[in-house]
Design a protein around this motif. Structure first.
Motif, short mmCIF file in Angstrom:
data_model
loop_
_atom_site.label_atom_id
_atom_site.label_comp_id
_atom_site.label_asym_id
_atom_site.label_seq_id
_atom_site.Cartn_x
_atom_site.Cartn_y
_atom_site.Cartn_z
N UNK A 32 0.88 -1.16 0.22
CA UNK A 32 0.12 -0.05 0.12
C UNK A 32 0.77 1.43 0.13
N UNK A 33 0.35 2.27 -0.35
CA UNK A 33 1.03 3.56 -0.58
C UNK A 33 1.99 3.59 -1.71
N UNK A 34 2.75 4.93 -1.75
CA UNK A 34 3.57 5.45 -2.81
C UNK A 34 4.75 4.39 -3.00
N UNK A 60 7.36 10.85 9.51
CA UNK A 60 5.98 10.74 8.68
C UNK A 60 5.69 11.01 7.33
N UNK A 61 6.53 11.83 6.97
CA UNK A 61 6.44 12.09 5.26
C UNK A 61 7.13 11.05 4.66
N UNK A 62 7.90 10.16 5.08
CA UNK A 62 8.41 9.11 4.43
C UNK A 62 7.95 7.72 4.70
N UNK A 116 2.92 4.11 4.43
CA UNK A 116 1.39 3.87 5.06
C UNK A 116 0.66 5.06 5.46
N UNK A 117 1.58 6.14 6.19
CA UNK A 117 1.13 7.34 6.67
C UNK A 117 0.34 8.01 5.47
N UNK A 118 1.40 8.03 4.16
CA UNK A 118 0.69 8.70 3.08
C UNK A 118 -0.53 8.08 2.61
N UNK A 125 1.96 5.18 16.86
CA UNK A 125 0.64 5.78 16.97
C UNK A 125 0.68 7.17 16.33
N UNK A 126 0.17 7.39 15.12
CA UNK A 126 0.51 8.69 14.62
C UNK A 126 -0.92 9.30 14.37
#
Length: 257
Positions: free
Chosen positions: A135-137, A191-193, A196-198, A222-223
């Motif tokens: 998932x993600x970029x 966070x920027x990298x 899964x956050x993205x 935990x974000x």
């Protein structure tokens, strides 16, 4: 799904039982079974988010040897009426009916949305749940591998290998290949990298979810994504022994033992 007073929903992922050897993983397996025993008194549901085993494949008449303690405990909890939900990870992509037929555990191959209601408070929380692989970029190398692993013709070819050979080969590759195991980036990237956050932030642009819960990263995270949404990664049962627990209002990460 409703959560009665005094009951909780539990989450765990990334046990990788069997790695690096049967002997080395046995203490971790016993600890996981002890955790299942610990939570069975107040669990309204249990979500296992993949890579329970370091390798698993459902042949038509054969399943990998071992893991009797874990499978027996899951059968016991399922038979007692506690619903268990399993999401395949990148090490157990090849589940094909055994968990459903033998353990009465539904298996999901893609992330799913769940809605949990706390009866007493009348609260409603939406969850987006999955293993997190592909998932993600980023994670491009694995995405290419996954297309091969999930290809029906490739799976058909693999099944023609004798299970003794096929399981041994898969276990060897699983332990040795860090790209497959997900251990290559097992450190917080910011966070920027964090892909899964993205991914979660992009999902939020289309639809709100109170919590995004994934595994795969082998890191307890935990974000806060925005004022109403959080992303949690469950960590693993190799180094952290972390799990998630939701009481109907708040989702937390805890450590067992």
């Amino acid at each position: 799904m409703s959560i009665p007073e005094g009951k909780y929903i539990y989450f765990a992922s990334d046990n990788h039982l069997g790695a690096p050897t049967k002997e080395a993983s046995l203490p971790r397996e016993k600890k996981f079974v002890a955790w299942l025993d610990h939570i069975k008194q107040d669990a309204v549901a249990i979500f296992l988010l993949g890579d329970l085993f370091d390798f698993w494949m459902d042949y038509k008449k054969v399943v990998p040897k071992g893991f009797t303690r874990t499978l027996g405990k899951l059968a016991e909890l399922s038979d007692s009426g506690i619903p268990i939900y399993y999401f395949v990870g990148n090490h157990d992509l090849w589940m094909n009916g055994y968990f459903e037929e033998e353990l009465n555990i539904p298996v999901f191959h893609k992330p799913q949305e769940f809605i949990f209601n706390r009866i007493a408070e009348g609260t409603r929380s939406t969850f987006f749940i999955g293993h997190g692989d592909g998932l993600g970029p980023s994670d491009k190398g694995y995405k290419r591998m996954k297309k091969v692993f999930t290809n029906s013709f490739c799976k058909w070819l693999f099944r023609w290998l004798h299970p003794d050979l096929g399981v041994r080969l898969a276990q060897y590759l699983s332990v040795k290949n860090k790209l497959i195991s997900g251990e290559e980036d097992a450190k917080f990237l910011g966070e920027d990298n964090e892909w899964l956050v993205q991914y979660c932030k992009r999902k939020l642009e289309k639809k709100h979810h109170d919590y995004f819960v994934f595994g795969h990263r082998h890191l307890p995270l935990n974000i806060t994504l925005n004022e109403k949404s959080k992303y949690l990664n469950l960590g693993d049962w190799i180094n952290y022994y972390t799990y998630g627990v939701f009481d109907g209002k708040t989702m937390e990460l805890k450590t067992f033992g």
